[in-house]
Write a protein that holds these residues in place. Structure first.
Motif, PDB file in Angstrom:
ATOM      1  N   SER A 227      -0.033   3.763 -10.110  1.00 54.35           N
ATOM      2  CA  SER A 227      -1.040   2.710  -9.918  1.00 54.35           C
ATOM      3  C   SER A 227      -0.709   1.422 -10.660  1.00 54.35           C
ATOM      4  O   SER A 227      -1.455   0.442 -10.557  1.00 54.35           O
ATOM      5  CB  SER A 227      -2.414   3.206 -10.382  1.00 54.35           C
ATOM      6  N   LEU A 230      -0.788  -1.851  -8.632  1.00 56.19           N
ATOM      7  CA  LEU A 230      -2.106  -2.462  -8.468  1.00 56.19           C
ATOM      8  C   LEU A 230      -2.545  -3.159  -9.746  1.00 56.19           C
ATOM      9  O   LEU A 230      -3.047  -4.295  -9.703  1.00 56.19           O
ATOM     10  CB  LEU A 230      -3.131  -1.391  -8.082  1.00 56.19           C
ATOM     11  N   ASP A 279      -1.267  -1.028  -0.134  1.00 54.73           N
ATOM     12  CA  ASP A 279      -2.184  -1.371   0.963  1.00 54.73           C
ATOM     13  C   ASP A 279      -3.512  -1.904   0.437  1.00 54.73           C
ATOM     14  O   ASP A 279      -4.123  -2.787   1.052  1.00 54.73           O
ATOM     15  CB  ASP A 279      -2.426  -0.150   1.848  1.00 54.73           C
ATOM     16  N   PHE A 280      -3.969  -1.388  -0.708  1.00 54.30           N
ATOM     17  CA  PHE A 280      -5.229  -1.903  -1.263  1.00 54.30           C
ATOM     18  C   PHE A 280      -5.065  -3.339  -1.748  1.00 54.30           C
ATOM     19  O   PHE A 280      -5.984  -4.149  -1.616  1.00 54.30           O
ATOM     20  CB  PHE A 280      -5.727  -1.002  -2.399  1.00 54.30           C
ATOM     21  N   GLU A 283      -5.547  -5.438   1.176  1.00 56.17           N
ATOM     22  CA  GLU A 283      -6.958  -5.580   1.569  1.00 56.17           C
ATOM     23  C   GLU A 283      -7.678  -6.571   0.657  1.00 56.17           C
ATOM     24  O   GLU A 283      -8.519  -7.353   1.126  1.00 56.17           O
ATOM     25  CB  GLU A 283      -7.654  -4.216   1.538  1.00 56.17           C
ATOM     26  N   LYS A 297     -14.935  -1.415  -4.085  1.00 58.15           N
ATOM     27  CA  LYS A 297     -14.051  -1.183  -2.945  1.00 58.15           C
ATOM     28  C   LYS A 297     -12.924  -0.210  -3.316  1.00 58.15           C
ATOM     29  O   LYS A 297     -12.504   0.607  -2.490  1.00 58.15           O
ATOM     30  CB  LYS A 297     -13.460  -2.503  -2.458  1.00 58.15           C
ATOM     31  N   LEU A 298     -12.441  -0.302  -4.561  1.00 63.08           N
ATOM     32  CA  LEU A 298     -11.393   0.617  -4.994  1.00 63.08           C
ATOM     33  C   LEU A 298     -11.920   2.050  -5.000  1.00 63.08           C
ATOM     34  O   LEU A 298     -11.225   2.977  -4.551  1.00 63.08           O
ATOM     35  CB  LEU A 298     -10.888   0.243  -6.392  1.00 63.08           C
ATOM     36  N   TRP A 301     -12.042   3.237  -1.567  1.00 62.82           N
ATOM     37  CA  TRP A 301     -10.663   3.396  -1.082  1.00 62.82           C
ATOM     38  C   TRP A 301     -10.069   4.719  -1.562  1.00 62.82           C
ATOM     39  O   TRP A 301      -9.459   5.454  -0.787  1.00 62.82           O
ATOM     40  CB  TRP A 301      -9.830   2.214  -1.580  1.00 62.82           C
TER      41      TRP A 301
END
Length: 463
Positions: A227, A230, A279-280, A283, A297-298, A301
């Motif tokens: 992660s 991100l 991909d997040f 978005e 939203k995470l 997701w």
């Protein structure tokens, strides 16, 4: 590479103190290596001078038979090209070697005035903080991960309507960096430098705030490094995205829940994890998420890849792998213990020296031991074969596991003996509370405690 104009009048000793230091280190390395070779692979010649001399003579013969070839390059760019070509015929270069070589060749041509400053910054801000952690050079795979995650966290900032940078993978990563270097070598250098400053923070190696740093440490402990792509993106763009430390703590805590659940279910598969976070990021960019919205939203997701029933079923099975590292189950047991004791909890992450290496002081303990004695088998069942089957079915279940700082002393001692330790442990009224109320330890007690702990874990790591 030492250029001729960097040598003193003798043509041998570098003028630069840093260069002299490197030559001293090289001398010390060879001195130590020759001494070790002379003593033999297992030190069998340590007290045999004649054998030591013969071993050194072997080295001397090899040196005398070697051929040295001197190649002069007319520019630093040519030297880097030559460096790549020669090394590609021997030990493969790491991604760090390749990117550094190509980048500095471009910087020399594009920004000669600041070239030396850039090299110093690379050593101080990139090499020392990311690649050479705690004076130990990281393996090539971990170096590659940093450059891959840095690229994927930043590539959208380079996209233009007529040009899109592809997702960076192991196979195409160097080519991706080459394209960026061709466009703007200074910009890509600053980008790598910025990510190198962020990376130790999201690994929990540099203090930010106590709560957030502890959250980052927990993410590393549960193997959440995938992660970091991100997190690099979010930290780099935190002002634009309106994110503060509290937001980051919530985000990291959600990531921890995801990785805890994934550690037990093996879903989603490892080869899909990078794509999930890349991909997040896409978005966030396309839908312009900001602030608390990103946290919400995470969560949504990540929940798409989660199944509560699958997680619970995994926890009810054999969670301890005798041949594995068992980092996930240890992490979960620590969190259960900390929940009961809060700030009064022992330091479960403390390490001690053991056989020239560091291990955790608090380790996983099997109440029903992995190697049961006849006395233990008798407690499980009167029939030996039945007792062995009960042991095989239950020894690695969650309900049979706890934490102790006295694993070596407990071993396969009888239950009464172990019980005295559990009652004196700081965990007697928390993680060990059910065990401390028992007078025997059989399959029924293990199953009951398993059910209780599963419910508690589902609550601790609920979305």
């Amino acid at each position: 590479i030492v250029k001729r104009d960097e040598l003193d009048y003798t043509g041998v000793i570098p003028k630069n103190p840093d260069r002299r230091r490197l030559i001293t280190k090289a001398y010390e390395y060879f001195q130590k290596s020759i001494a070790e070779y002379a003593n033999g692979d297992k030190g069998e010649f340590k007290d045999e001078p004649a054998q030591q001399v013969n071993r050194v003579i072997e080295i001397l013969k090899k040196l005398n038979s070697a051929r040295l070839v001197m190649i002069e390059a007319d520019s630093h760019a040519s030297a880097n090209t030559l460096f790549e070509a020669l090394n590609n015929r021997g030990v493969p270069l790491t991604i760090t070697d390749l990117i550094k070589s190509r980048l500095f060749a471009a910087l020399k041509a594009d920004d000669a005035a600041n070239y030396k400053i850039r090299r110093k910054e690379w050593d101080e801000l990139i090499w020392n903080r990311v690649i050479n952690v705690d004076d130990k050079e990281l393996p090539g795979g971990e170096q590659e991960r940093f450059f891959r995650q840095s690229y994927n966290a930043c590539r959208m900032n380079w996209d233009k309507p007529n040009r899109k940078f592809p997702e960076g993978k192991r196979a195409n990563l160097f080519k991706c960096y080459e394209e960026m270097i061709k466009l703007d070598s200074t910009r890509i250098f600053e980008q790598i430098k910025e990510c190198a400053a962020i990376y130790p923070r999201i690994q929990g190696r540099e203090e930010i705030s106590p709560k957030l740093t502890n959250a980052y440490k927990d993410l590393a402990r549960i193997n959440g490094a995938t992660s970091y792509t991100l997190l690099l993106y979010l930290v780099r763009n935190r002002l634009k995205l309106g994110l503060g430390n509290d937001d980051f703590e919530k985000i990291v805590r959600q990531l921890i829940k995801f990785f805890v659940r994934r550690s037990f279910t093996d879903y989603p598969p490892a080869n899909r994890l990078d794509k999930i976070f890349i991909d997040f990021i896409g978005e966030i960019e396309s839908d312009n998420y900001v602030g608390k919205e990103i946290c919400d939203k995470l969560t949504a997701w990540l929940k798409k890849y989660d199944d509560n029933e699958r997680f619970a079923a995994s926890l009810c099975g054999n969670v301890y792998d005798p041949d594995g590292t068992n980092e996930a189950i240890r992490f979960v047991l620590v969190k259960l213990a900390q929940k009961s004791h809060g700030e009064e909890s022992p330091n479960f992450w403390e390490k001690i020296k053991h056989d020239k290496r560091e291990i955790y002081k608090w380790t996983i303990e099997h109440v029903l031991p992995q190697e049961p004695t006849p006395e233990w088998k008798k407690m499980l069942a009167d029939d030996t074969a039945e007792a062995e089957q009960i042991h095989a079915d239950n020894v690695n279940k969650l309900g049979n596991l706890t934490l102790t700082a006295y694993n070596a002393q407990l071993g396969n001692k009888p239950f009464d003996y172990k019980l005295n330790y559990y009652k004196q442990s700081p965990l007697h009224d928390g993680l060990n509370s059910y065990i401390c109320k028992q007078t025997t330890w059989t399959a029924q007690q293990i199953q009951t405690r398993t059910n209780e702990l599963v419910e508690e874990i589902l609550d601790v790591f609920k979305w």
